[in-house]
Design a protein around this motif. Structure first.
Motif, PDB file in Angstrom:
ATOM      1  N   PHE A 728      -1.011  -6.408  -7.278  1.00 49.03           N
ATOM      2  CA  PHE A 728      -1.490  -5.022  -7.324  1.00 49.03           C
ATOM      3  C   PHE A 728      -2.109  -4.630  -5.986  1.00 49.03           C
ATOM      4  N   LYS A 729      -3.018  -5.459  -5.466  1.00 50.07           N
ATOM      5  CA  LYS A 729      -3.692  -5.142  -4.197  1.00 50.07           C
ATOM      6  C   LYS A 729      -2.699  -5.016  -3.050  1.00 50.07           C
ATOM      7  N   ASN A 730      -1.711  -5.895  -3.004  1.00 46.03           N
ATOM      8  CA  ASN A 730      -0.767  -5.919  -1.881  1.00 46.03           C
ATOM      9  C   ASN A 730       0.182  -4.728  -1.878  1.00 46.03           C
ATOM     10  N   ASN A 731       0.319  -4.057  -3.018  1.00 46.21           N
ATOM     11  CA  ASN A 731       1.293  -2.961  -3.114  1.00 46.21           C
ATOM     12  C   ASN A 731       0.661  -1.601  -3.394  1.00 46.21           C
ATOM     13  N   ALA A 732      -0.637  -1.579  -3.642  1.00 50.28           N
ATOM     14  CA  ALA A 732      -1.292  -0.353  -4.116  1.00 50.28           C
ATOM     15  C   ALA A 732      -1.166   0.820  -3.153  1.00 50.28           C
ATOM     16  N   ASN A 733      -1.083   0.556  -1.864  1.00 48.45           N
ATOM     17  CA  ASN A 733      -1.020   1.648  -0.892  1.00 48.45           C
ATOM     18  C   ASN A 733       0.405   2.110  -0.593  1.00 48.45           C
ATOM     19  N   LEU A 734       1.391   1.533  -1.282  1.00 43.49           N
ATOM     20  CA  LEU A 734       2.781   1.844  -0.971  1.00 43.49           C
ATOM     21  C   LEU A 734       3.403   2.850  -1.937  1.00 43.49           C
ATOM     22  N   TYR A 735       2.664   3.214  -2.990  1.00 45.24           N
ATOM     23  CA  TYR A 735       3.233   4.071  -4.036  1.00 45.24           C
ATOM     24  C   TYR A 735       2.292   5.224  -4.358  1.00 45.24           C
ATOM     25  N   SER A 736       2.870   6.335  -4.825  1.00 45.39           N
ATOM     26  CA  SER A 736       2.064   7.534  -5.056  1.00 45.39           C
ATOM     27  C   SER A 736       1.343   7.511  -6.399  1.00 45.39           C
ATOM     28  N   ILE A 737       1.908   6.810  -7.388  1.00 43.93           N
ATOM     29  CA  ILE A 737       1.276   6.702  -8.703  1.00 43.93           C
ATOM     30  C   ILE A 737       1.046   5.229  -9.026  1.00 43.93           C
ATOM     31  N   LEU A 738      -0.196   4.904  -9.400  1.00 38.40           N
ATOM     32  CA  LEU A 738      -0.528   3.534  -9.816  1.00 38.40           C
ATOM     33  C   LEU A 738      -0.740   3.553 -11.319  1.00 38.40           C
ATOM     34  N   HIS A 739       0.076   2.778 -12.032  1.00 38.89           N
ATOM     35  CA  HIS A 739       0.010   2.764 -13.503  1.00 38.89           C
ATOM     36  C   HIS A 739      -0.335   1.357 -13.971  1.00 38.89           C
ATOM     37  N   LEU A 740      -1.461   1.242 -14.694  1.00 40.08           N
ATOM     38  CA  LEU A 740      -1.895  -0.056 -15.204  1.00 40.08           C
ATOM     39  C   LEU A 740      -1.946  -0.007 -16.725  1.00 40.08           C
ATOM     40  N   SER A 741      -1.048  -0.732 -17.373  1.00 35.17           N
ATOM     41  CA  SER A 741      -1.005  -0.806 -18.830  1.00 35.17           C
ATOM     42  C   SER A 741      -1.492  -2.189 -19.235  1.00 35.17           C
ATOM     43  N   TYR A 768     -13.963  -1.808  -5.565  1.00 32.77           N
ATOM     44  CA  TYR A 768     -14.584  -0.872  -4.627  1.00 32.77           C
ATOM     45  C   TYR A 768     -13.911  -0.809  -3.256  1.00 32.77           C
ATOM     46  N   HIS A 769     -13.485  -1.927  -2.752  1.00 30.96           N
ATOM     47  CA  HIS A 769     -13.002  -1.964  -1.367  1.00 30.96           C
ATOM     48  C   HIS A 769     -11.474  -2.097  -1.269  1.00 30.96           C
ATOM     49  N   LEU A 770     -10.773  -1.584  -2.269  1.00 30.46           N
ATOM     50  CA  LEU A 770      -9.308  -1.596  -2.204  1.00 30.46           C
ATOM     51  C   LEU A 770      -8.785  -0.640  -1.134  1.00 30.46           C
ATOM     52  N   ASN A 771      -9.542   0.441  -0.883  1.00 34.15           N
ATOM     53  CA  ASN A 771      -9.161   1.448   0.115  1.00 34.15           C
ATOM     54  C   ASN A 771      -7.770   2.003  -0.168  1.00 34.15           C
ATOM     55  N   ILE A 772      -7.645   2.668  -1.301  1.00 33.46           N
ATOM     56  CA  ILE A 772      -6.359   3.232  -1.723  1.00 33.46           C
ATOM     57  C   ILE A 772      -6.437   4.759  -1.725  1.00 33.46           C
ATOM     58  N   HIS A 773      -5.269   5.409  -1.574  1.00 36.67           N
ATOM     59  CA  HIS A 773      -5.240   6.877  -1.577  1.00 36.67           C
ATOM     60  C   HIS A 773      -3.992   7.363  -2.310  1.00 36.67           C
ATOM     61  N   PRO A 774      -3.845   7.004  -3.585  1.00 35.78           N
ATOM     62  CA  PRO A 774      -2.666   7.443  -4.338  1.00 35.78           C
ATOM     63  C   PRO A 774      -2.812   8.891  -4.797  1.00 35.78           C
TER      64      PRO A 774
END
Length: 911
Positions: A728-741, A768-774
């Protein structure tokens, strides 16, 4: 005071002798009295048992300057010592000799001590911090660092409300005192730690710690008396909490009387006795026994007056208690006179002959000043001087801002903000009364702006300042949070927790905190500077929206409705009799059967809550944006019933959802600033689906949910064992929608909110420090919007973790969601996004479509199943796809291509 006695004794010693004395004193500290120490040292010196050691110039220079100052510790001489310190501080990094370093530690500790005496608390803290940093970094010894640095530093942290740092420092020196078997310092740590627990609302922890210490340690009467006094204070505070334990008053009074019986045995314990009588006076006043309150206070006064060497702050604390007693017995003028004296004590430059209140430029961060301003404001309010009261509260707000600038840890900042709640409510009440008198809209606007400043203020500050932090600062902040998380995880083990491991993390945390303070930007922005109302009006009109912002006070619940370039104010009592109507509505969502078993009751109580909350009726606006507060953070506004009916068909009930697309925000400022984030034209999804196959946690329909989203959006989907936190952390900044089920928990008193990945369970603060902007985060899991609740700041939930990390738009749950119905809802939600609906529309329409779906049974159409998921974020317009324009552009391009071909062929023929 011991440090002053020692300095007075040593001022005539040669520098080398003094260094030996300091080291010798540290070795025997705690085992001998001061007089025994001094007597034996004199024998040692004059018998030749010790001789002056050679010192280098740097060490000698420091000690000589300290000596000169301690001989005459005036404010003017302190400035000279501060100037000397500034001149030599650049040399500290090049020092290697431990004697030189220790001399520097002694200089810093002395500066801290005297700066604190002269109310220069921020500078005192800085010097104590530097002394401790040098001492532990260079592994120095032969100096009582606890007595001369850590104890006063911990107390100063407590005074300014930096409770996390206070707790860390106290626990560190308790650990050191335990290792050296110093019972006196262990006792001091317990007393000071109970003060921290008391100030942070952990009353039961404070009581348990004090009672255990009283039972288990061999203490003097003075020590036991002080502990019993503290114990009584905690029982007394418990009487003011929402959960009153039976006999709290009696327990408090018994503890105070026990303290008095112990303290009266000593001959020089006047201040300790005076403090206990003051507490008894407060207790009696709380129980409306003004006569006994005055009797006990008079006893305290008599003891207090016997002490000739009382510092200005202690005098002011005593004066404040007397002023408060006079205020509550109706003697307002006498109370105001004492408040003026407090200002004079704490602010020497204040001249009450020129002005009633100290100027904003000369006040500083001090809780005593804060209390004095608040009491004076209360006097002005009763005297019908609302403008003066608001001016006074304004000075209190300024002090709170000064406090905020001194704090590093999130928890301390939140607690500091909570102090603003009661003050803000009183100001809103004043503005409301002024509006009722003259009908001036500016009063309502001022009230709204004041309430808005309390909304998620800590989250605002973090998000605003994180964009300005350097790479180094961000790295230190992340390491600091990691250590906090390690401590919390270890503490969750209870009796199996590794104390050494916790202490090492606290030590590391303290080092990182000091590094972060030193590297902090001097240009940090103030997130509470306010918003521009004209901008808010314009954005709401553009978004075709009404905003309703709530403020939950002690006495009233206020709601500000903002529409058509105007603010409207409503309020209702927030007492137990009225607020129970809100609780009754929320309780319907505790389990799936409550609504299904009694739809008539749901209709009734939901409509009662709707009427109480004063929401807009028959509005021409399409969208409704809610800024909740207090318990309203857990309320699904969509499911409120606007008109009672007898129907048992859930699809036909009169929900507020039928009137508006409903969204939520943490604050109006968040709503305004969300305009900067533009939704990406093509949505891609990062899906996390642990599923937990063949385990008690299996999510049977999560796989269907994943397949449904996959069919609509490209992206990367991790399921089963691949749905790890790392992926999740390694890919979170590569996609516009983050979906966690997945599964999530709201936590409890001891455990924080958390979310499960296939390989680990992650606390909200670890996000806190994921630094994401989806563009959007979808938390398709239970209770992702639930956690420990702080009024104004909101819930410490998984959703907050993602907001802290940079996510602006979120869809999350308010209770335990159903696996099957959630997968159906998500299919509808993503279908709407695919059709280019805005997120707020996609959420609202998915709920409407859910209710219209004939394949879903009536029982599953209960609001329990569809209203759990709420949308927090911007009312953004989706990226438009204008096919007519695209067609014209293509045709134009083809035309230009053909024309160019014809032109070239003609040109060839001509040639």
């Amino acid at each position: 005071m011991e440090v002053l006695k020692l300095q007075q004794f040593t001022k005539n010693l040669r520098v080398g002798e003094k260094n030996v004395f300091y080291k010798w004193k540290a070795l025997f500290n705690g085992s001998l009295s001061s007089f025994q120490n001094i007597f034996i040292l004199i024998v040692f010196i004059f018998s030749g048992s010790i001789s002056a050691q050679k010192t280098n110039t740097f060490e000698e220079k420091i000690n000589l300057n300290v000596d000169r100052f301690t001989e005459n510790p005036t404010a003017e001489n302190l400035k000279k010592l501060e100037a000397f310190d500034k001149n030599i501080s650049h040399s500290i990094n090049s020092l290697k000799d431990k004697n030189e370093l220790l001399a520097f530690v002694i200089l810093k500790s002395n500066l801290g001590y005297y700066q604190n005496q002269l109310n220069k608390k921020q500078q005192a803290i800085s010097n104590y911090e530097k002394a401790w940093q040098i001492y532990q970094k260079n592994r120095l010894s032969n100096y009582d660092i606890i007595e001369y640095c850590l104890k006063p530093l911990g107390n100063l942290y407590t005074i300014i409300g930096d409770f996390d740092n206070a707790e860390n420092i106290i626990k560190q020196y308790y650990y050191i005192a335990t290792q050296t078997n110093n019972l006196q310092q262990q006792y001091a740590a317990v007393l000071n730690l109970s003060n921290v627990y008391q100030n942070t609302g952990r009353i039961n922890d404070a009581i348990a710690l004090l009672e255990k210490t009283i039972r288990s340690q061999n203490l003097t009467d003075l020590q036991k008396g002080n502990l019993y006094n503290n114990l009584g204070s905690n029982y007394f505070l418990n009487t003011n909490s929402n959960k009153i334990i039976p006999n709290d008053y009696e327990n408090a009074e018994k503890a105070f009387l026990k303290a008095i019986s112990l303290l009266e045995k000593g001959k020089s314990q006047n201040m300790a006795l005076a403090n206990t009588y003051r507490n008894l006076s407060k207790l009696k006043l709380q129980r409306n026994d003004a006569k006994m309150a005055l009797v006990y206070f008079e006893k305290a006064r008599n003891l207090f007056n016997k002490n000739s060497s009382i510092d200005p702050r202690s005098k002011s604390e005593f004066l404040f208690d007397e002023a408060n007693l006079l205020f509550k017995t109706g003697k307002l003028k006498e109370s105001a006179v004492l408040i003026t004296q407090i200002f004079k004590n704490l602010i020497p430059s204040f001249d009450n002959k020129k002005t009633d209140l100290p100027n904003k430029n000369i006040i500083y961060a001090d809780t005593m000043l804060l209390d004095a301003f608040d009491l004076q404001a209360a006097i002005y309010t009763i005297e019908n001087q609302p403008e003066k009261a608001l001016e006074c509260y304004g000075l209190s707000f300024h002090i709170e801002e000064l406090f905020q600038s001194l704090l590093v840890y999130e928890n301390s900042k939140i607690i500091s903000q909570l102090r603003n709640r009661n003050r803000t409510e009183k100001c809103i009440a004043i503005y409301e009364s002024l509006y009722q008198k003259d009908n001036q809209i500016t009063h309502l606007e001022n009230a709204f702006l004041l309430a808005e400043k309390t909304k998620s203020a800590v989250l605002k500050q973090v998000l605003l300042n994180s964009s300005k932090q350097s790479t180094l600062q961000k790295k230190i902040a992340q390491q600091l949070q990691n250590e906090s998380n390690l401590i919390l995880k270890e503490q969750q083990k209870g009796d199996l927790a590794d104390i050494v491991k916790i202490n090492n993390s606290i030590k590391k945390q303290n080092e990182l905190m000091l590094q972060l303070k030193q590297s902090a930007s001097e240009t940090e922005s103030n997130p509470n500077s306010g918003i521009i109302l004209s901008d808010l009006y314009a954005k709401l009109e553009k978004d075709n929206a009404i905003m309703v912002e709530y403020f939950s006070g002690i006495n009233k619940m206020y709601s500000f409705a903002i529409a058509s370039n105007k603010i409207y104010l409503n309020s209702f009592n927030n007492n137990a009799h009225v607020s129970v109507k809100i609780v009754q509505f929320i309780d319907f969502f505790n389990d799936a059967n409550t609504i299904a078993n009694s739809p008539a009751d749901y209709n009734k109580y939901s409509n009662m809550a709707y009427k109480l909350l004063k929401l807009p009726v028959n509005s021409a606006y399409k969208n409704l944006l809610i800024v909740p507060d207090g318990l309203l953070n857990f309320l699904p506004f969509e499911a409120l019933i606007t008109k009672e009916s007898a129907t048992t068909n859930f699809a036909k009930m009169n929900y507020l959802l039928n009137d508006y697309n409903i969204g939520y925000q943490n604050s109006a400022q968040f709503y305004l600033e969300a305009n900067r984030a533009k939704r990406k034209p093509v949505a891609t999804v990062l899906g996390i689906f642990p599923i937990f196959k063949k385990t008690p946690f299996e999510l049977t329909f999560s796989k269907d949910e994943m397949q449904s989203i996959k069919e609509k959006f490209k992206g990367k989907y991790f399921d089963n064992s691949s749905a790890t936190f790392g992926n999740f952390k390694n890919n979170a900044n590569l996609y516009s929608i983050l979906h966690l089920s997945t599964h999530a928990s709201s936590g409890d008193i001891d455990s924080p909110a958390s979310i499960k990945f296939s390989d680990q369970e992650v606390m909200y603060s670890e996000l806190y420090h994921l630094n994401i902007h989806p563009d959007l985060v979808v938390l398709s899991a239970c209770e992702t919007g639930i956690g420990k609740l702080f009024k104004s700041e909101g819930a410490m939930s998984i959703a907050r973790g993602f907001q802290f990390a940079g996510a602006q738009n979120l869809l999350f749950s308010l209770w335990k969601v159903n696996d099957y119905t959630t997968s159906l809802f998500m299919d509808l939600f993503y279908k709407n996004i695919k059709e280019n609906q805005s997120y707020i529309e996609a959420n609202a329409n998915a709920k409407r479509d859910f209710l219209k779906n004939k394949t879903i049974s009536n029982a599953k159409k209960s609001p329990y199943y569809w209203s759990a998921l709420v949308y927090y974020g911007n009312i953004e317009k989706p990226p438009s796809t204008n096919y007519l324009v695209y067609g014209l552009i293509i045709l134009l391009g083809i035309g230009l291509f053909i024309s160019s071909k014809l032109f070239l062929s003609k040109k060839k023929r001509r040639s």
